[in-house]
Design a protein around this motif. Sequence first.
Motif, PDB file in Angstrom:
ATOM      1  N   LYS A   3       0.963  -1.214  -0.150  1.00 46.19           N
ATOM      2  CA  LYS A   3      -0.111  -0.042   0.007  1.00 46.19           C
ATOM      3  C   LYS A   3       0.821   1.268   0.020  1.00 46.19           C
ATOM      4  O   LYS A   3       0.596   2.218  -0.967  1.00 46.19           O
ATOM      5  CB  LYS A   3      -0.815   0.025   1.311  1.00 46.19           C
ATOM      6  CG  LYS A   3      -1.908  -1.359   1.344  1.00 46.19           C
ATOM      7  CD  LYS A   3      -2.614  -1.173   2.663  1.00 46.19           C
ATOM      8  CE  LYS A   3      -1.947  -1.101   4.000  1.00 46.19           C
ATOM      9  NZ  LYS A   3      -0.933  -2.307   4.037  1.00 46.19           N
ATOM     10  N   SER A   4       1.697   1.183   0.834  1.00 43.36           N
ATOM     11  CA  SER A   4       2.571   2.572   1.036  1.00 43.36           C
ATOM     12  C   SER A   4       3.486   2.534  -0.147  1.00 43.36           C
ATOM     13  O   SER A   4       3.703   3.755  -0.758  1.00 43.36           O
ATOM     14  CB  SER A   4       3.588   2.569   2.403  1.00 43.36           C
ATOM     15  OG  SER A   4       2.750   2.373   3.492  1.00 43.36           O
ATOM     16  N   THR A   5       3.860   1.369  -0.776  1.00 41.12           N
ATOM     17  CA  THR A   5       4.544   1.339  -2.053  1.00 41.12           C
ATOM     18  C   THR A   5       3.988   2.072  -2.835  1.00 41.12           C
ATOM     19  O   THR A   5       4.244   2.930  -3.750  1.00 41.12           O
ATOM     20  CB  THR A   5       5.082  -0.037  -2.428  1.00 41.12           C
ATOM     21  OG1 THR A   5       5.861  -0.665  -1.138  1.00 41.12           O
ATOM     22  CG2 THR A   5       5.955  -0.024  -3.517  1.00 41.12           C
ATOM     23  N   PHE A  31       2.397  11.075   4.914  1.00 40.07           N
ATOM     24  CA  PHE A  31       3.086   9.886   4.621  1.00 40.07           C
ATOM     25  C   PHE A  31       3.140   8.986   6.022  1.00 40.07           C
ATOM     26  O   PHE A  31       2.942   9.489   6.873  1.00 40.07           O
ATOM     27  CB  PHE A  31       4.445  10.145   4.180  1.00 40.07           C
ATOM     28  CG  PHE A  31       4.948  10.658   3.052  1.00 40.07           C
ATOM     29  CD1 PHE A  31       4.806   9.609   1.597  1.00 40.07           C
ATOM     30  CD2 PHE A  31       4.831  11.883   2.555  1.00 40.07           C
ATOM     31  CE1 PHE A  31       4.736  10.295   0.346  1.00 40.07           C
ATOM     32  CE2 PHE A  31       5.165  12.679   1.163  1.00 40.07           C
ATOM     33  CZ  PHE A  31       5.072  11.524   0.256  1.00 40.07           C
ATOM     34  N   GLN A  32       3.354   7.627   5.837  1.00 42.01           N
ATOM     35  CA  GLN A  32       3.306   6.856   6.868  1.00 42.01           C
ATOM     36  C   GLN A  32       4.327   7.086   7.934  1.00 42.01           C
ATOM     37  O   GLN A  32       4.178   7.079   9.060  1.00 42.01           O
ATOM     38  CB  GLN A  32       3.387   5.168   6.477  1.00 42.01           C
ATOM     39  CG  GLN A  32       2.995   4.320   7.529  1.00 42.01           C
ATOM     40  CD  GLN A  32       2.775   2.738   6.880  1.00 42.01           C
ATOM     41  OE1 GLN A  32       3.418   2.605   5.960  1.00 42.01           O
ATOM     42  NE2 GLN A  32       2.424   2.166   7.805  1.00 42.01           N
ATOM     43  N   ASN A  33       5.386   7.719   7.223  1.00 39.43           N
ATOM     44  CA  ASN A  33       6.558   8.175   8.250  1.00 39.43           C
ATOM     45  C   ASN A  33       6.522   9.511   8.480  1.00 39.43           C
ATOM     46  O   ASN A  33       7.345  10.136   9.082  1.00 39.43           O
ATOM     47  CB  ASN A  33       7.990   7.582   7.854  1.00 39.43           C
ATOM     48  CG  ASN A  33       8.214   8.427   6.426  1.00 39.43           C
ATOM     49  OD1 ASN A  33       7.372   9.221   5.850  1.00 39.43           O
ATOM     50  ND2 ASN A  33       9.218   8.033   5.731  1.00 39.43           N
ATOM     51  N   MET A  72      -3.777  10.009   2.385  1.00 40.53           N
ATOM     52  CA  MET A  72      -3.365   9.932   3.802  1.00 40.53           C
ATOM     53  C   MET A  72      -2.986   8.330   3.986  1.00 40.53           C
ATOM     54  O   MET A  72      -3.857   7.624   3.687  1.00 40.53           O
ATOM     55  CB  MET A  72      -4.621  10.124   4.642  1.00 40.53           C
ATOM     56  CG  MET A  72      -4.913  11.754   4.521  1.00 40.53           C
ATOM     57  SD  MET A  72      -6.128  12.084   5.763  1.00 40.53           S
ATOM     58  CE  MET A  72      -6.270  14.029   5.574  1.00 40.53           C
ATOM     59  N   ASP A  73      -1.920   7.985   4.348  1.00 43.10           N
ATOM     60  CA  ASP A  73      -1.454   6.649   4.688  1.00 43.10           C
ATOM     61  C   ASP A  73      -1.612   6.427   6.139  1.00 43.10           C
ATOM     62  O   ASP A  73      -0.857   6.848   7.040  1.00 43.10           O
ATOM     63  CB  ASP A  73      -0.044   6.539   4.262  1.00 43.10           C
ATOM     64  CG  ASP A  73       0.442   4.949   4.118  1.00 43.10           C
ATOM     65  OD1 ASP A  73      -0.084   4.207   4.625  1.00 43.10           O
ATOM     66  OD2 ASP A  73       1.489   4.760   3.522  1.00 43.10           O
ATOM     67  N   GLU A  74      -2.227   5.951   6.714  1.00 39.84           N
ATOM     68  CA  GLU A  74      -2.697   5.507   8.018  1.00 39.84           C
ATOM     69  C   GLU A  74      -2.914   6.542   8.961  1.00 39.84           C
ATOM     70  O   GLU A  74      -2.058   6.523   9.692  1.00 39.84           O
ATOM     71  CB  GLU A  74      -1.776   3.986   8.575  1.00 39.84           C
ATOM     72  CG  GLU A  74      -1.957   2.954   7.712  1.00 39.84           C
ATOM     73  CD  GLU A  74      -1.223   1.907   8.254  1.00 39.84           C
ATOM     74  OE1 GLU A  74      -1.038   1.628   9.562  1.00 39.84           O
ATOM     75  OE2 GLU A  74      -0.750   1.162   7.497  1.00 39.84           O
ATOM     76  N   PRO A  75      -3.841   7.625   8.614  1.00 40.19           N
ATOM     77  CA  PRO A  75      -3.560   8.730   9.332  1.00 40.19           C
ATOM     78  C   PRO A  75      -3.962   8.582  11.037  1.00 40.19           C
ATOM     79  O   PRO A  75      -3.236   9.412  11.517  1.00 40.19           O
ATOM     80  CB  PRO A  75      -4.406   9.736   8.547  1.00 40.19           C
ATOM     81  CG  PRO A  75      -5.515   8.906   8.080  1.00 40.19           C
ATOM     82  CD  PRO A  75      -4.646   7.612   7.816  1.00 40.19           C
TER      83      PRO A  75
HETATM   84 MG   LIG Z   1       2.518   1.128   4.723  1.00 38.69          MG
END
Ligand SMILES: [Mg+2]
Lengths: 293, 255, 255, 358, 358
Positions: B44-46, B86-88, B171-174
Amino acid sequence: AKIGVSMAKFDDNFLTVLRNGMIAQAKGMSGVELQVEDAQNDVAKQLDQIKNFAASGVDAIIVNPVDTSATQAMSDAAAAAKIPLVYVNRQPVNVDTLPDNQAFVASNEADSGTLETKEVCRLFKEAGKKEANVYVIMGELSNQAAVQRTKDIEEVIATPDCSFIKIIDKQTSNWDRDQAQNLMTNWLSTGKKFDGVIANNDESAIGAIQAMKAANIDMKTVVVGGVDATQDALVAMQAGDLKVTVFQDAAGQGAGALDAALKLSKGEKVERKVYVPFQLVTPANIDKFLKKN
Amino acid sequence: MTDIVLKTENLTKRYGGVHALEGANFELRKGEHVAIMGDNGAGKSTFVRQITAVEQRTSGQVWFDGKEVNFTGPIEAREAGIETVFQNLALADDLDVPSNLFLGREKVLFNLGPFSILDRKYMRKATEAALVRTAVKIPNLSNTIRHMSGGQRQCVAIARTATFASKLIIMDEPTAALGVQETAQVENIIRTLKDNGEPLILISHNMRQVFDLCDRIVVFRRGRIVANLRKENTDGQDIVSYITGAKTGEAELAA
Amino acid sequence: MTDIVLKTENLTKRYGGVHALEGANFELRKGEHVAIMGDNGAGKSTFVRQITAVEQRTSGQVWFDGKEVNFTGPIEAREAGIETVFQNLALADDLDVPSNLFLGREKVLFNLGPFSILDRKYMRKATEAALVRTAVKIPNLSNTIRHMSGGQRQCVAIARTATFASKLIIMDEPTAALGVQETAQVENIIRTLKDNGEPLILISHNMRQVFDLCDRIVVFRRGRIVANLRKENTDGQDIVSYITGAKTGEAELAA
Amino acid sequence: MAQTSHGVGGVSYDAKKRTWPAEFNVFLALVILVVIFELIGRVFLGDSFLFNTRSDVAGLFNEARLQIIILQVSIVGIIAIGVTQVIITGGIDLSSGSIVGATAMIAMSFAQVATVNGNPNPKAMFLAQGWTDLPVMVPLLVAVGCGLLAGLVNGALIAYTRIPPFIATLGMMVTARGIAKWWSKGQPISFPTESFAAIGKGLMPVIIFLSLAVLFQLIMTYTRYGKHCYAIGSNEDAARMSGIKIANHKILVYVIAGILAALAAVVLSSKNLTAQAGMGVMYELDAIAMAVIGGVSLSGGRGSIVGTVIGSLIFGVIISGFTFLRLDAYYQEMVKGVIIVGAVVLDQWRQRMRALRA
Amino acid sequence: MAQTSHGVGGVSYDAKKRTWPAEFNVFLALVILVVIFELIGRVFLGDSFLFNTRSDVAGLFNEARLQIIILQVSIVGIIAIGVTQVIITGGIDLSSGSIVGATAMIAMSFAQVATVNGNPNPKAMFLAQGWTDLPVMVPLLVAVGCGLLAGLVNGALIAYTRIPPFIATLGMMVTARGIAKWWSKGQPISFPTESFAAIGKGLMPVIIFLSLAVLFQLIMTYTRYGKHCYAIGSNEDAARMSGIKIANHKILVYVIAGILAALAAVVLSSKNLTAQAGMGVMYELDAIAMAVIGGVSLSGGRGSIVGTVIGSLIFGVIISGFTFLRLDAYYQEMVKGVIIVGAVVLDQWRQRMRALRA
Ligand SMILES: [Mg+2]
Ligand SMILES: Nc1ncnc2c1ncn2[C@@H]1O[C@H](COP(=O)(O)OP(=O)(O)OP(=O)(O)O)[C@@H](O)[C@H]1O
Ligand SMILES: Nc1ncnc2c1ncn2[C@@H]1O[C@H](COP(=O)(O)OP(=O)(O)OP(=O)(O)O)[C@@H](O)[C@H]1O
Ligand SMILES: [Mg+2]
């Protein structure tokens, strides 16, 4: 009297002897206090040291210039603080315009490389060589003595008398024995025939000798020359490895400089220029120099 | 075709031998909110990193806002109008909260090129306003981000995205690190975006949230898109079976 | 008193002017699983950092395993038997998965002090076994942690904690980044710990999870413990009102 | 608990408990150092380090000493201003000392007089071309050009090829020193024009140093440039994702550092009335040390120009203090190392104390 | 997609697609460099760089050149082995060159002969005490002791006071150089015993260098010590929280680096039959450059001893290549800087290509 001394560098064999000559002289006198600083081969640091001396109110300053062309600013600084100044060992560029309370005690650097190369040339002729190939090991390229001595070598070789000598290659060892040793080994790996090595200083000459010995070269067949007449060099000469070196009276210069400084601080007049000549050292006269440096 | 905001064809990314993303075909329409779900490491993040050009894709094409795009870096994606959490999180640890919120688009008093003078007062005020919307509590805005709690950091990143106008928000896992209240607030923010017709891609592991907020759910599994379902035609149980692989097959396309 | 595993009295931590933790009185009994909830920035992680001595507390006392303790660093806490999954995970980004799992307690073939030879085969095997329990998928264990997805990282940290025997386990939002399956697996791991009578402190924002797994719920608000309730005597609504501050007051103590 | 504020909601925040600026620690180290020298001087030498004890000059302080303390670090200080910016962005610049050497040589050869004491200038590089007695702007522009070029190469290498700054600037260090030696084949270049010599005269270096420090402190605090320096040093990936043009910014930072090194070269060669290939050796390490002593973090993201200036003063006090105490030169280096470390240890220790007490 | 494996479940993983070890890139740079010198030599000099073109000696290769290429970097190489470990833990060691200087002076004074050519040794430090012609173990142990002490101070400062390694080792650099100059008041110390001179004779430095490299490569790969070096360099906080004893480990790392520098000093002074206060100046930078060229990351956590050895060979080839080409000394430095940067750029470029192609 308080005398401030700024030496070009501390970890230099020759300058150490000079400095010790000065210190020994001072010890013998009463009321003379030396404050010796190490300029670490940095012109700017040296100028700052002179100003620091001025701030501490010394009676006279002795400078062994890092760079003889940087002396104008030093003369100005000392003159502004009204403190006498003596240059030692290296001839300042403004020697003809020195103020009254400034002087110098130095040798003519142009002589050392000339004496060395002329003797190497003589040895080749004595051995009956019609053609001689030499390597030249230079000191640090940003250092004037190195530049001057290399120039001397080239000038001597350019004279008709010695023009049978050819320089195969000249490279720097930064005055350093290890680098000279590596450099010589690199030269040996090219397999070129050569008859001699003319180095800007003894340390480099010794490095070259060690490399040649490691390669089993008969030291009788090569002429190696250096400058400085250090103890190590004299021992190498006794062993027959080093053929030529040049002596400079370090201790004498140091003592002379201190003398001049003390006189100036008392308001006495001194000679403006004192030249201490270089002397050629060969196996023939080596005994004269064994105890000197 | 004109109402398609984002489209990818055969988007693929490999890391050495790792096939993180394989031939992803994806479409997002104007005003649509799409959820992406899937196991950890499903890609997903990729997928997000390829769209926003944080990394360069191995192959495939991306269309954004009507034209094919080949962003060379995240700056271009952002300038084109894609805002991403981003997730990070992408926060500068040594800067304070306002500086992070306005990172890369500081408000200036005078424009003198790089030496433009910053409008620090304005940025501080705007930051307070933006953070209030997320309900997060931050005792001292001048403390560096390094010293913020996990949830506080996440709220700063979300506030940043929500503050600036954009054509697409990702939004990645906000809400992963957010508390109950803050999660509710952020969900409200997302609803507001929906009302304003701004399209959004939401990556989340939270089934309730996904069904609450999104129109469509795309499921990733082992680097592939294995399902693409309208909310009305599916339920949590169904989605889970796609995620775990109990159901497979390039799923029936929702419209 | 003998069945108290962990007890804190008046535990306080200030960061400059920030009062992150104020006079926390906390108790944990043998075999008990306690949840800590609270808003972002409420001081939950700060509480954990004081117990595990990642930071030095401003004031207050801590008893562990029957005696008062003053750990000078996390090593001592760990040696005393406290295993922790930190919120920031504490992984070495440039090492691969097995190295991270065994970080600080590598299995060795010969003991030669610092120059002990590592048993790499064993560690790899053990890592695979530990990861299977969390259901996470990692394509290549030799890749560095830097290249893992958020959930994969979290699973490595959890597997690490679950692999080694301990007297107390603390998990700070362990399932925040996990997918549906992985979350279920990790919850199973926690249940197994419960069955084995191992005490646990779980920080979580997930109401369902907390009620599923824990015996008691402690609520933090603005650095203070505002509620301490047995699961049986409360419900989600109640807890939320403590979190938001709708209900206040040093709450009725559960036994 | 007194007066508390709640920021944007949340836990109590005691606003009165201000944190000291990090520079305060460094300043404290400086003061302690001065006091130590003053005390030792009074007790063992019966002389004062800072105050005037001579009857032949007026004034409360020993002005000559105050001046030399800062004068002798001004040139490295100018370099350190640039180095500080580089370090804050997470980089390092090992080339500044060599840039000083090369720039001094090149710039000075356009600042020479035609005749010295009636004779043609023996050291003039471009006597044949008649490029002597040029207006001072020429060598100045040449110098800025050199610094700009060197910085551009550093910055472009780091920004585009992504090699570590340590290597890029190490390469530049070696290359620029080579250029310095090659320029006049090792010969010093001397006898500058009056106007060029004026740049480094008297307290000019100090004035230049402090003006530049103030300018760049303002830039680092109030402009976008400064903010981006800190952002990149703090988290380069985050900065990139936030849309900061990392490459452009880095190039700008190294160009500024290069130009500052070139200015230092001008001041240095003007002050010494000569340029030589060995100028500036090790200046890069001193400049970095000044920055770090002043609280700049080598991992980037933290520090300030003010801190670096205080760090440079610590250096100045050490050097002057040693001469004042007439400490044997052999011991000076040993003690200098200890003091550098001591200053930073003190700083760390106070920071930790503060964190614990907080 | 060919053969895929699934690791612990999850996305496809193509196991055949092995990633090259990072050292491969560096090795490639080395090969390219050699080929360039060989080509230039053949075309412009009609001579070969590596192969034997002489009739008077046997063998395919120019053995003398092969030997000197590695011999001339062996001593700095020994230092680089220690520096590599320091950098992998996220530190830096600027003191190694000065430790070489100080250790060489001190150790050599216990390795002197009493008489030279029949006269008392003019340079003997402890002639009066009769500490001459001592067994070789004495100077060796003295050297190890010096290195250990210096490393201990470095390590303890870094581990306990938490000052940046750059500053701690910079302090040691200045202090140790001061000690080197003070030890014999600037005089060189010469004329060692036969047994001491044997340590640095012929190819001994190479043998010592390579044995140490193999030993430490094994240690870094297979032992807990190595693992912890990488862990600390990768994320010190994580390593601390995982229970690694950071302080002890760091001290050990700096002690090892110190001892390796001391061994380098022994080999160096033995090879040159003298010790001088200026020995080892700038060695620290060369050692760091060798490591970085060899792929060691200055931010810690990545790199290997093998890489550093290849990095050192690149240095050796550069030096020998220049002499082989009889490149003017003035140009050598300029070109050397360019080549150092070029080697690392090539490495970076290949890594990026690989990442893109992957
Ligand atoms: Mg991810
Ligand atoms: N730079 C990289 N190098 C190698 N492998 C990578 C890299 N980045 C990601 N991966 C791998 O690619 C796969 C997909 O990762 P990705 O981050 O997209 O997962 P995700 O779906 O976002 O998971 P999560 O829910 O845990 O965030 C994972 O197996 C991961 O280990
Ligand atoms: N090192 C620090 N310096 C200053 N303030 C800090 C520091 N660490 C934490 N804080 C502050 O202390 C408060 C409590 O933080 P903590 O990390 O304990 O929150 P939390 O309850 O774990 O929140 P979350 O649910 O978001 O993880 C926050 O306001 C945070 O900003
Ligand atoms: Mg937390």
